[in-house]
Design a protein around this motif. Structure first.
Motif, PDB file in Angstrom:
ATOM      1  N   LYS A  38       0.530  -0.987   0.481  1.00 34.62           N
ATOM      2  CA  LYS A  38      -0.495  -0.253   0.154  1.00 34.62           C
ATOM      3  C   LYS A  38       0.764   1.555   0.195  1.00 34.62           C
ATOM      4  CE  LYS A  38      -3.863  -1.636   2.532  1.00 34.62           C
ATOM      5  NZ  LYS A  38      -4.988  -1.920   1.001  1.00 34.62           N
ATOM      6  N   CYS A  39       1.967   0.986   0.622  1.00 32.02           N
ATOM      7  CA  CYS A  39       3.004   2.533   1.042  1.00 32.02           C
ATOM      8  C   CYS A  39       4.103   2.768  -0.551  1.00 32.02           C
ATOM      9  CB  CYS A  39       3.164   2.557   2.417  1.00 32.02           C
ATOM     10  SG  CYS A  39       1.750   2.256   2.807  1.00 32.02           S
ATOM     11  N   ALA A  40       4.174   2.174  -0.534  1.00 26.16           N
ATOM     12  CA  ALA A  40       6.104   1.700  -0.790  1.00 26.16           C
ATOM     13  C   ALA A  40       5.554   2.153  -2.486  1.00 26.16           C
ATOM     14  CB  ALA A  40       6.447   0.582  -0.997  1.00 26.16           C
ATOM     15  N   CYS A  42       4.716   5.304  -3.420  1.00 23.59           N
ATOM     16  CA  CYS A  42       4.994   6.488  -2.982  1.00 23.59           C
ATOM     17  C   CYS A  42       5.767   6.341  -2.061  1.00 23.59           C
ATOM     18  CB  CYS A  42       3.718   6.963  -2.510  1.00 23.59           C
ATOM     19  SG  CYS A  42       2.061   7.350  -3.789  1.00 23.59           S
ATOM     20  N   HIS A  43       5.923   5.635  -1.511  1.00 21.07           N
ATOM     21  CA  HIS A  43       7.023   5.926   0.313  1.00 21.07           C
ATOM     22  C   HIS A  43       8.230   4.767  -0.258  1.00 21.07           C
ATOM     23  CE1 HIS A  43       4.927   8.625   2.264  1.00 21.07           C
ATOM     24  NE2 HIS A  43       4.344   8.271   1.736  1.00 21.07           N
ATOM     25  N   GLY A  44       8.968   4.283  -1.264  1.00 23.79           N
ATOM     26  CA  GLY A  44       9.584   3.668  -1.734  1.00 23.79           C
ATOM     27  C   GLY A  44      10.016   2.125  -0.743  1.00 23.79           C
ATOM     28  N   ASP A  60      11.266  11.820   3.071  1.00 19.26           N
ATOM     29  CA  ASP A  60      11.840  10.942   3.241  1.00 19.26           C
ATOM     30  C   ASP A  60      12.497   9.770   4.959  1.00 19.26           C
ATOM     31  OD1 ASP A  60      14.235   8.424   3.315  1.00 19.26           O
ATOM     32  OD2 ASP A  60      16.000   9.994   2.118  1.00 19.26           O
ATOM     33  N   PHE A  61      12.038   8.895   4.696  1.00 16.02           N
ATOM     34  CA  PHE A  61      11.695   8.282   6.197  1.00 16.02           C
ATOM     35  C   PHE A  61      12.799   7.783   6.699  1.00 16.02           C
ATOM     36  CE2 PHE A  61       7.212   5.949   4.364  1.00 16.02           C
ATOM     37  CZ  PHE A  61       7.002   6.738   4.667  1.00 16.02           C
ATOM     38  N   THR A  62      14.241   7.990   6.301  1.00 20.10           N
ATOM     39  CA  THR A  62      15.290   7.753   6.832  1.00 20.10           C
ATOM     40  C   THR A  62      15.836   8.675   7.034  1.00 20.10           C
ATOM     41  OG1 THR A  62      16.604   8.089   5.082  1.00 20.10           O
ATOM     42  CG2 THR A  62      15.799   5.972   5.703  1.00 20.10           C
ATOM     43  N   LYS A  82      -2.695  13.417   4.365  1.00 26.99           N
ATOM     44  CA  LYS A  82      -2.173  15.273   4.650  1.00 26.99           C
ATOM     45  C   LYS A  82      -2.036  15.105   2.804  1.00 26.99           C
ATOM     46  CE  LYS A  82       1.151  17.613   6.501  1.00 26.99           C
ATOM     47  NZ  LYS A  82       2.635  17.496   7.077  1.00 26.99           N
ATOM     48  N   ASN A  83      -2.314  16.529   2.346  1.00 32.64           N
ATOM     49  CA  ASN A  83      -2.121  17.006   0.808  1.00 32.64           C
ATOM     50  C   ASN A  83      -2.194  15.814   0.100  1.00 32.64           C
ATOM     51  OD1 ASN A  83      -1.397  19.532   1.930  1.00 32.64           O
ATOM     52  ND2 ASN A  83       0.546  19.083   2.305  1.00 32.64           N
ATOM     53  N   LYS A  84      -1.167  15.077  -0.844  1.00 30.46           N
ATOM     54  CA  LYS A  84      -1.075  14.116  -1.437  1.00 30.46           C
ATOM     55  C   LYS A  84      -1.500  12.629  -0.590  1.00 30.46           C
ATOM     56  CE  LYS A  84      -0.915  16.658  -5.790  1.00 30.46           C
ATOM     57  NZ  LYS A  84       0.126  17.501  -5.929  1.00 30.46           N
TER      58      LYS A  84
HETATM   59  C1  HEC Z   1      -0.432   8.075  -3.648  1.00 25.90           C
HETATM   60  C2  HEC Z   1       1.033   8.310  -2.795  1.00 25.90           C
HETATM   61  C3  HEC Z   1       1.290   8.010  -1.597  1.00 25.90           C
HETATM   62  C4  HEC Z   1       0.930   6.426  -0.665  1.00 25.90           C
HETATM   63  C5  HEC Z   1       0.082   5.254  -1.826  1.00 25.90           C
HETATM   64  C6  HEC Z   1       1.212   6.969   0.536  1.00 25.90           C
HETATM   65  N1  HEC Z   1       1.261   7.657   1.129  1.00 25.90           N
HETATM   66 FE1  HEC Z   1       2.242   8.211   2.893  1.00 25.90          FE
HETATM   67  N2  HEC Z   1       2.766  10.619   1.681  1.00 25.90           N
HETATM   68  C7  HEC Z   1       2.569  10.968   0.439  1.00 25.90           C
HETATM   69  C8  HEC Z   1       3.033  12.511   0.710  1.00 25.90           C
HETATM   70  C9  HEC Z   1       3.087  12.832  -0.625  1.00 25.90           C
HETATM   71  C10 HEC Z   1       3.196  13.043   1.742  1.00 25.90           C
HETATM   72  C11 HEC Z   1       3.869  14.295   2.274  1.00 25.90           C
HETATM   73  C12 HEC Z   1       2.610  14.769   2.408  1.00 25.90           C
HETATM   74  C13 HEC Z   1       2.601  16.435   3.161  1.00 25.90           C
HETATM   75  O1  HEC Z   1       3.391  16.823   3.533  1.00 25.90           O
HETATM   76  O2  HEC Z   1       2.042  17.201   2.207  1.00 25.90           O
HETATM   77  C14 HEC Z   1       3.094  11.317   2.538  1.00 25.90           C
HETATM   78  C15 HEC Z   1       3.609  12.303   4.174  1.00 25.90           C
HETATM   79  C16 HEC Z   1       3.291  10.729   4.853  1.00 25.90           C
HETATM   80  C17 HEC Z   1       4.111  10.322   6.121  1.00 25.90           C
HETATM   81  C18 HEC Z   1       4.550  11.962   7.029  1.00 25.90           C
HETATM   82  C19 HEC Z   1       6.653  11.573   6.593  1.00 25.90           C
HETATM   83  C20 HEC Z   1       6.549  12.380   5.291  1.00 25.90           C
HETATM   84  O3  HEC Z   1       6.567  12.015   4.416  1.00 25.90           O
HETATM   85  O4  HEC Z   1       5.724  13.869   5.331  1.00 25.90           O
HETATM   86  C21 HEC Z   1       3.450   9.257   6.567  1.00 25.90           C
HETATM   87  C22 HEC Z   1       3.248   8.874   8.223  1.00 25.90           C
HETATM   88  C23 HEC Z   1       3.238   8.468   5.423  1.00 25.90           C
HETATM   89  N3  HEC Z   1       2.891   9.196   4.338  1.00 25.90           N
HETATM   90  C24 HEC Z   1       2.963   7.125   5.507  1.00 25.90           C
HETATM   91  C25 HEC Z   1       2.410   6.378   4.548  1.00 25.90           C
HETATM   92  C26 HEC Z   1       2.222   5.161   4.371  1.00 25.90           C
HETATM   93  C27 HEC Z   1       2.017   4.466   6.319  1.00 25.90           C
HETATM   94  C28 HEC Z   1       1.439   4.321   3.670  1.00 25.90           C
HETATM   95  C29 HEC Z   1       1.271   3.175   3.000  1.00 25.90           C
HETATM   96  C30 HEC Z   1      -0.773   2.741   4.553  1.00 25.90           C
HETATM   97  C31 HEC Z   1       0.964   5.844   3.050  1.00 25.90           C
HETATM   98  N4  HEC Z   1       1.670   6.977   3.504  1.00 25.90           N
HETATM   99  C32 HEC Z   1       0.729   5.297   1.413  1.00 25.90           C
HETATM  100  C33 HEC Z   1       2.407  10.204  -0.418  1.00 25.90           C
HETATM  101  C34 HEC Z   1       1.261   8.509   0.240  1.00 25.90           C
END
Ligand code: HEC
Length: 109
Positions: A38-40, A42-44, A60-62, A82-84
């Protein structure tokens, strides 16, 4: 008599410890699977953020920037979005989100 009791106690404790360890290993595997599915995207896989995720504004989570955020803050963002960043409060259980926060902590360098 006393020796036997001690041995029983030690055996029961050892079994409990092995059981607890395998449970936590299992929980970590489940969180890893969830993160990868579900997360990789976007977050790698390594937490540093995919090209798409970085373009959207994922951090960057690291880094200390993200690792310095409180567990409550991370789980709120995962729950409410949050936002996107999409919100997962409706599709994931609170304990899944807790596991994901713990998994995000493993990316700390
Ligand atoms: C469609 C792309 C996308 C997916 C899928 C996604 N994220 Fe994110 N996530 C983002 C973006 C973009 C931000 C930055 C939000 C901001 O601060 O504007 C973010 C922010 C976060 C943050 C806060 C730290 C940061 O990077 O700002 C966490 C924690 C996080 N995501 C966890 C998760 C987890 C856990 C999942 C899976 C369940 C997930 N995300 C799935 C796009 C995604």
């Amino acid at each position: 008599m006393k020796t036997i009791k001690m041995q029983v106690f030690a055996t029961v404790t050892a079994i409990a410890v092995v059981f607890a360890l395998s449970l936590s290993a299992h929980a970590q595997n489940a969180s890893e699977t969830l993160y990868k599915s579900k997360c990789a995207a976007c977050h790698g896989a390594d937490g540093a953020g995919s090209a798409t995720g970085k373009k959207m504004g994922a951090h960057d989570f690291t880094t200390a920037e993200v690792q310095g955020m409180a567990d409550a803050e991370l789980s709120t963002i995962i729950t409410n979005g949050k936002n996107k960043m999409p919100k997962y409060g409706a599709s994931l259980k609170p304990e899944d989100i807790k596991g994901l926060v713990a998994y995000i902590r493993t990316f700390k360098k």
